[in-house]
Scaffold this active site. Structure first.
Site, PDB file in Angstrom:
ATOM      1  N   GLU A 264      53.710  47.468  44.050  1.00 21.46           N
ATOM      2  CA  GLU A 264      52.558  47.278  43.161  1.00 21.46           C
ATOM      3  C   GLU A 264      52.691  48.219  41.979  1.00 21.46           C
ATOM      4  O   GLU A 264      53.030  49.399  42.140  1.00 21.46           O
ATOM      5  CB  GLU A 264      51.238  47.620  43.861  1.00 21.46           C
ATOM      6  N   GLU A 318      40.071  39.549  40.378  1.00 20.46           N
ATOM      7  CA  GLU A 318      39.449  39.167  41.653  1.00 20.46           C
ATOM      8  C   GLU A 318      38.019  39.709  41.689  1.00 20.46           C
ATOM      9  O   GLU A 318      37.791  40.887  41.912  1.00 20.46           O
ATOM     10  CB  GLU A 318      40.281  39.711  42.814  1.00 20.46           C
ATOM     11  N   LYS A 321      36.355  41.877  44.754  1.00 16.58           N
ATOM     12  CA  LYS A 321      36.898  43.135  45.249  1.00 16.58           C
ATOM     13  C   LYS A 321      35.864  44.246  45.088  1.00 16.58           C
ATOM     14  O   LYS A 321      35.196  44.340  44.061  1.00 16.58           O
ATOM     15  CB  LYS A 321      38.176  43.513  44.491  1.00 16.58           C
ATOM     16  N   GLU A 327      39.203  47.699  39.527  1.00 14.72           N
ATOM     17  CA  GLU A 327      39.774  47.010  40.690  1.00 14.72           C
ATOM     18  C   GLU A 327      39.681  45.495  40.557  1.00 14.72           C
ATOM     19  O   GLU A 327      40.500  44.764  41.102  1.00 14.72           O
ATOM     20  CB  GLU A 327      39.056  47.441  41.972  1.00 14.72           C
TER      21      GLU A 327
END
Length: 472
Positions: A264, A318, A321, A327
């Site tokens: 990542e 997203e 999350k 995030e």
């Protein structure tokens, strides 16, 4: 006298080669993390079709073994890394459990879906769960044995870790694995990875290690750099320093030959109001730099000419999350597949998402930074911050020592590392907490040059010109 015909042919051949050099870097492929914590995301079938037909992305990393997603990539040519959940680890440490897991999560899809690697858990060392930590390496060993027995020996096995596994991570030459873990966990893990020719997976985020002064260093803009007095190397890229820190720790245990995979890394397009250095412009700048580094094969100061299999975080924003604003905003694409920015991974002309109201210039004039980091930042900031049975090989068989027990218990983690990152199922440990910055930082430099957009074309165009002029 006329130029002999063979010279003309040589000239044509060299021009073709130079044109290839111009085109090749622009089609360089990259991996991406495909998370699903959103209520507005497209179907897996649409995602797979989009990646194949519209992008140069040739590999994806999943945070689970969702059957619909794994099946969607069948026959696409895109390789898939799947993840065995943290809760699966104790069962995977037994042969019966590992055999059952392979039968359920690999056999129905492989080889139609090109499953290239199974990640055992996610950032397990950050959970402070002694049961999971103690069973991690045995689970990796037993799972690999189960894959080989089933005829899937080409599938690699590893586990992603944050940079919280390191201490004394800056300067890079001083980095080492944490006490107790170095002997009890990472020595047997690296032995296993070497024998099975699998990579050590690390999650490296310059984003979680920067502050207002170190933004140029995190984005690899022109900056004075950070001197490693142990080697005399001056680092001008935080990402390269992070990778060399991991290498130094591995070398201290005698495993510098094991490959490193970047599981990542990325940069968000949005964060808490007032955070400096977060907008689509900075996200594009970081990821464009990252792709350039990966495609060039130049490696790092301590690992010259080494290539790193790399997965950008993340495919989509997203919205479900938990945690800080950032995030939910690491995505390269909106749910309708509109790119958030152009970093050269599309096969067709890019029409990006409308720009945010706050410009990068306005953000730089704003106030405090968002506390949304990760344990992986501990080694990031300057000066201490953050098929068939026949496909098995001798190396695979040699690496399949079935463990009888975990090799020791690691010591208790300190408070910043001990917090489990939470999350149910997919992306169990992906939440990030930013550590405290330390004082020694390089001075800020100016904004990135507009010439960044021409990193690939200009040198290659000059190469074409040179090929032509030498024959004039």
């Amino acid at each position: 006298m006329a130029t002999p015909r063979r010279h003309g042919c040589m000239l044509c051949a060299e021009v073709v080669m130079c044109i290839f050099l111009v085109i090749a870097p622009l089609s360089t492929a990259i991996g991406v993390n495909y998370g699903t914590k959103g209520d507005n995301l497209p179907s897996p079938a649409k995602v797979a079709a989009f990646l194949v037909t519209r992008t140069n992305i040739d590999r994806v990393k999943l945070f689970d073994t969702n059957p619909d997603i794994v099946r969607a990539f069948a026959g696409t040519g895109i390789s898939v890394m799947v993840t065995a959940g943290n809760g699966d680890i104790p069962g995977l440490a037994t042969q019966t459990g590992a055999d059952s897991w392979v039968a359920t999560n690999i056999a129905p899809y492989y080889p139609a879906t090109d499953i290239s690697l199974v990640a055992v858990g996610n950032e397990i060392m950050d959970t402070a769960d002694k049961n999971l930590i103690g069973n991690l390496v045995p689970a990796m060993q037993t799972l690999k044995a189960a894959l080989v027995t089933a005829g899937y020996g080409k599938i690699r096995v590893s586990t992603p870790s944050s940079l919280g596994i390191l201490v004394d991570a800056q300067p890079p030459s001083a980095a080492r694995f944490r006490d107790v873990w170095d002997v009890a966990i990472f020595t047997p893990m690296l032995q296993f990875l070497r024998k099975t020719k699998s990579p050590l997976i690390v999650n490296t985020y310059p984003y979680f290690g920067y502050n207002g002064d170190t933004l140029p260093y995190a984005l690899a803009r022109p900056n004075p750099g950070v001197l490693d007095t142990g080697t005399g190397i001056t680092y001008t890229s935080m990402l390269e320093a992070q990778l060399d820190s991991v290498y130094s720790a591995m070398k201290k245990l005698g495993f510098e030959d094991v490959e490193i995979l970047v599981g990542e890394t990325g940069w968000p397009t949005k964060a808490m109001d007032g955070q400096i250095g977060v907008s689509p412009a900075e996200a594009a700048e970081y990821n464009k730099y990252l792709i350039g580094e990966v495609s060039s094969g130049s490696g790092t100061p301590l690992m010259p000419k080494r290539k790193f299999e790399t997965y950008i975080f993340a495919l989509f924003n997203e919205d479900l999350k938990p945690g800080p604003v950032a995030e939910r905003n690491f995505g390269m694409f909106q749910p309708d597949f509109t790119p958030m920015y152009d970093i050269g991974i599309m096969k067709d002309p890019v029409k990006t998402a409308p720009p945010m109201a706050a410009t990068a210039h306005a953000l730089e004039a704003a106030g405090p930074t968002e506390a949304n980091g990760s344990n992986s930042a501990k080694a990031s900031a300057p000066a201490g911050n953050k098929s068939s049975t026949n496909d098995r090989t001798p190396e695979e068989v040699e690496g399949l020592d079935t463990p009888s027990s975990a090799k020791g218990e690691p010591s208790e983690l300190d408070s910043s590392e001990a917090a489990a990152k939470g999350g149910d199922g997919e992306e169990e440990n992906s939440e990030k907490t930013k550590p405290k910055e330390e004082s020694a930082t390089p001075p800020a430099a100016g904004a990135a040059s507009e010439a960044t957009n021409f990193l690939f074309p200009i040198p290659c165009i000059l190469a074409v010109a040179l090929c032509l002029t030498v024959h004039v």
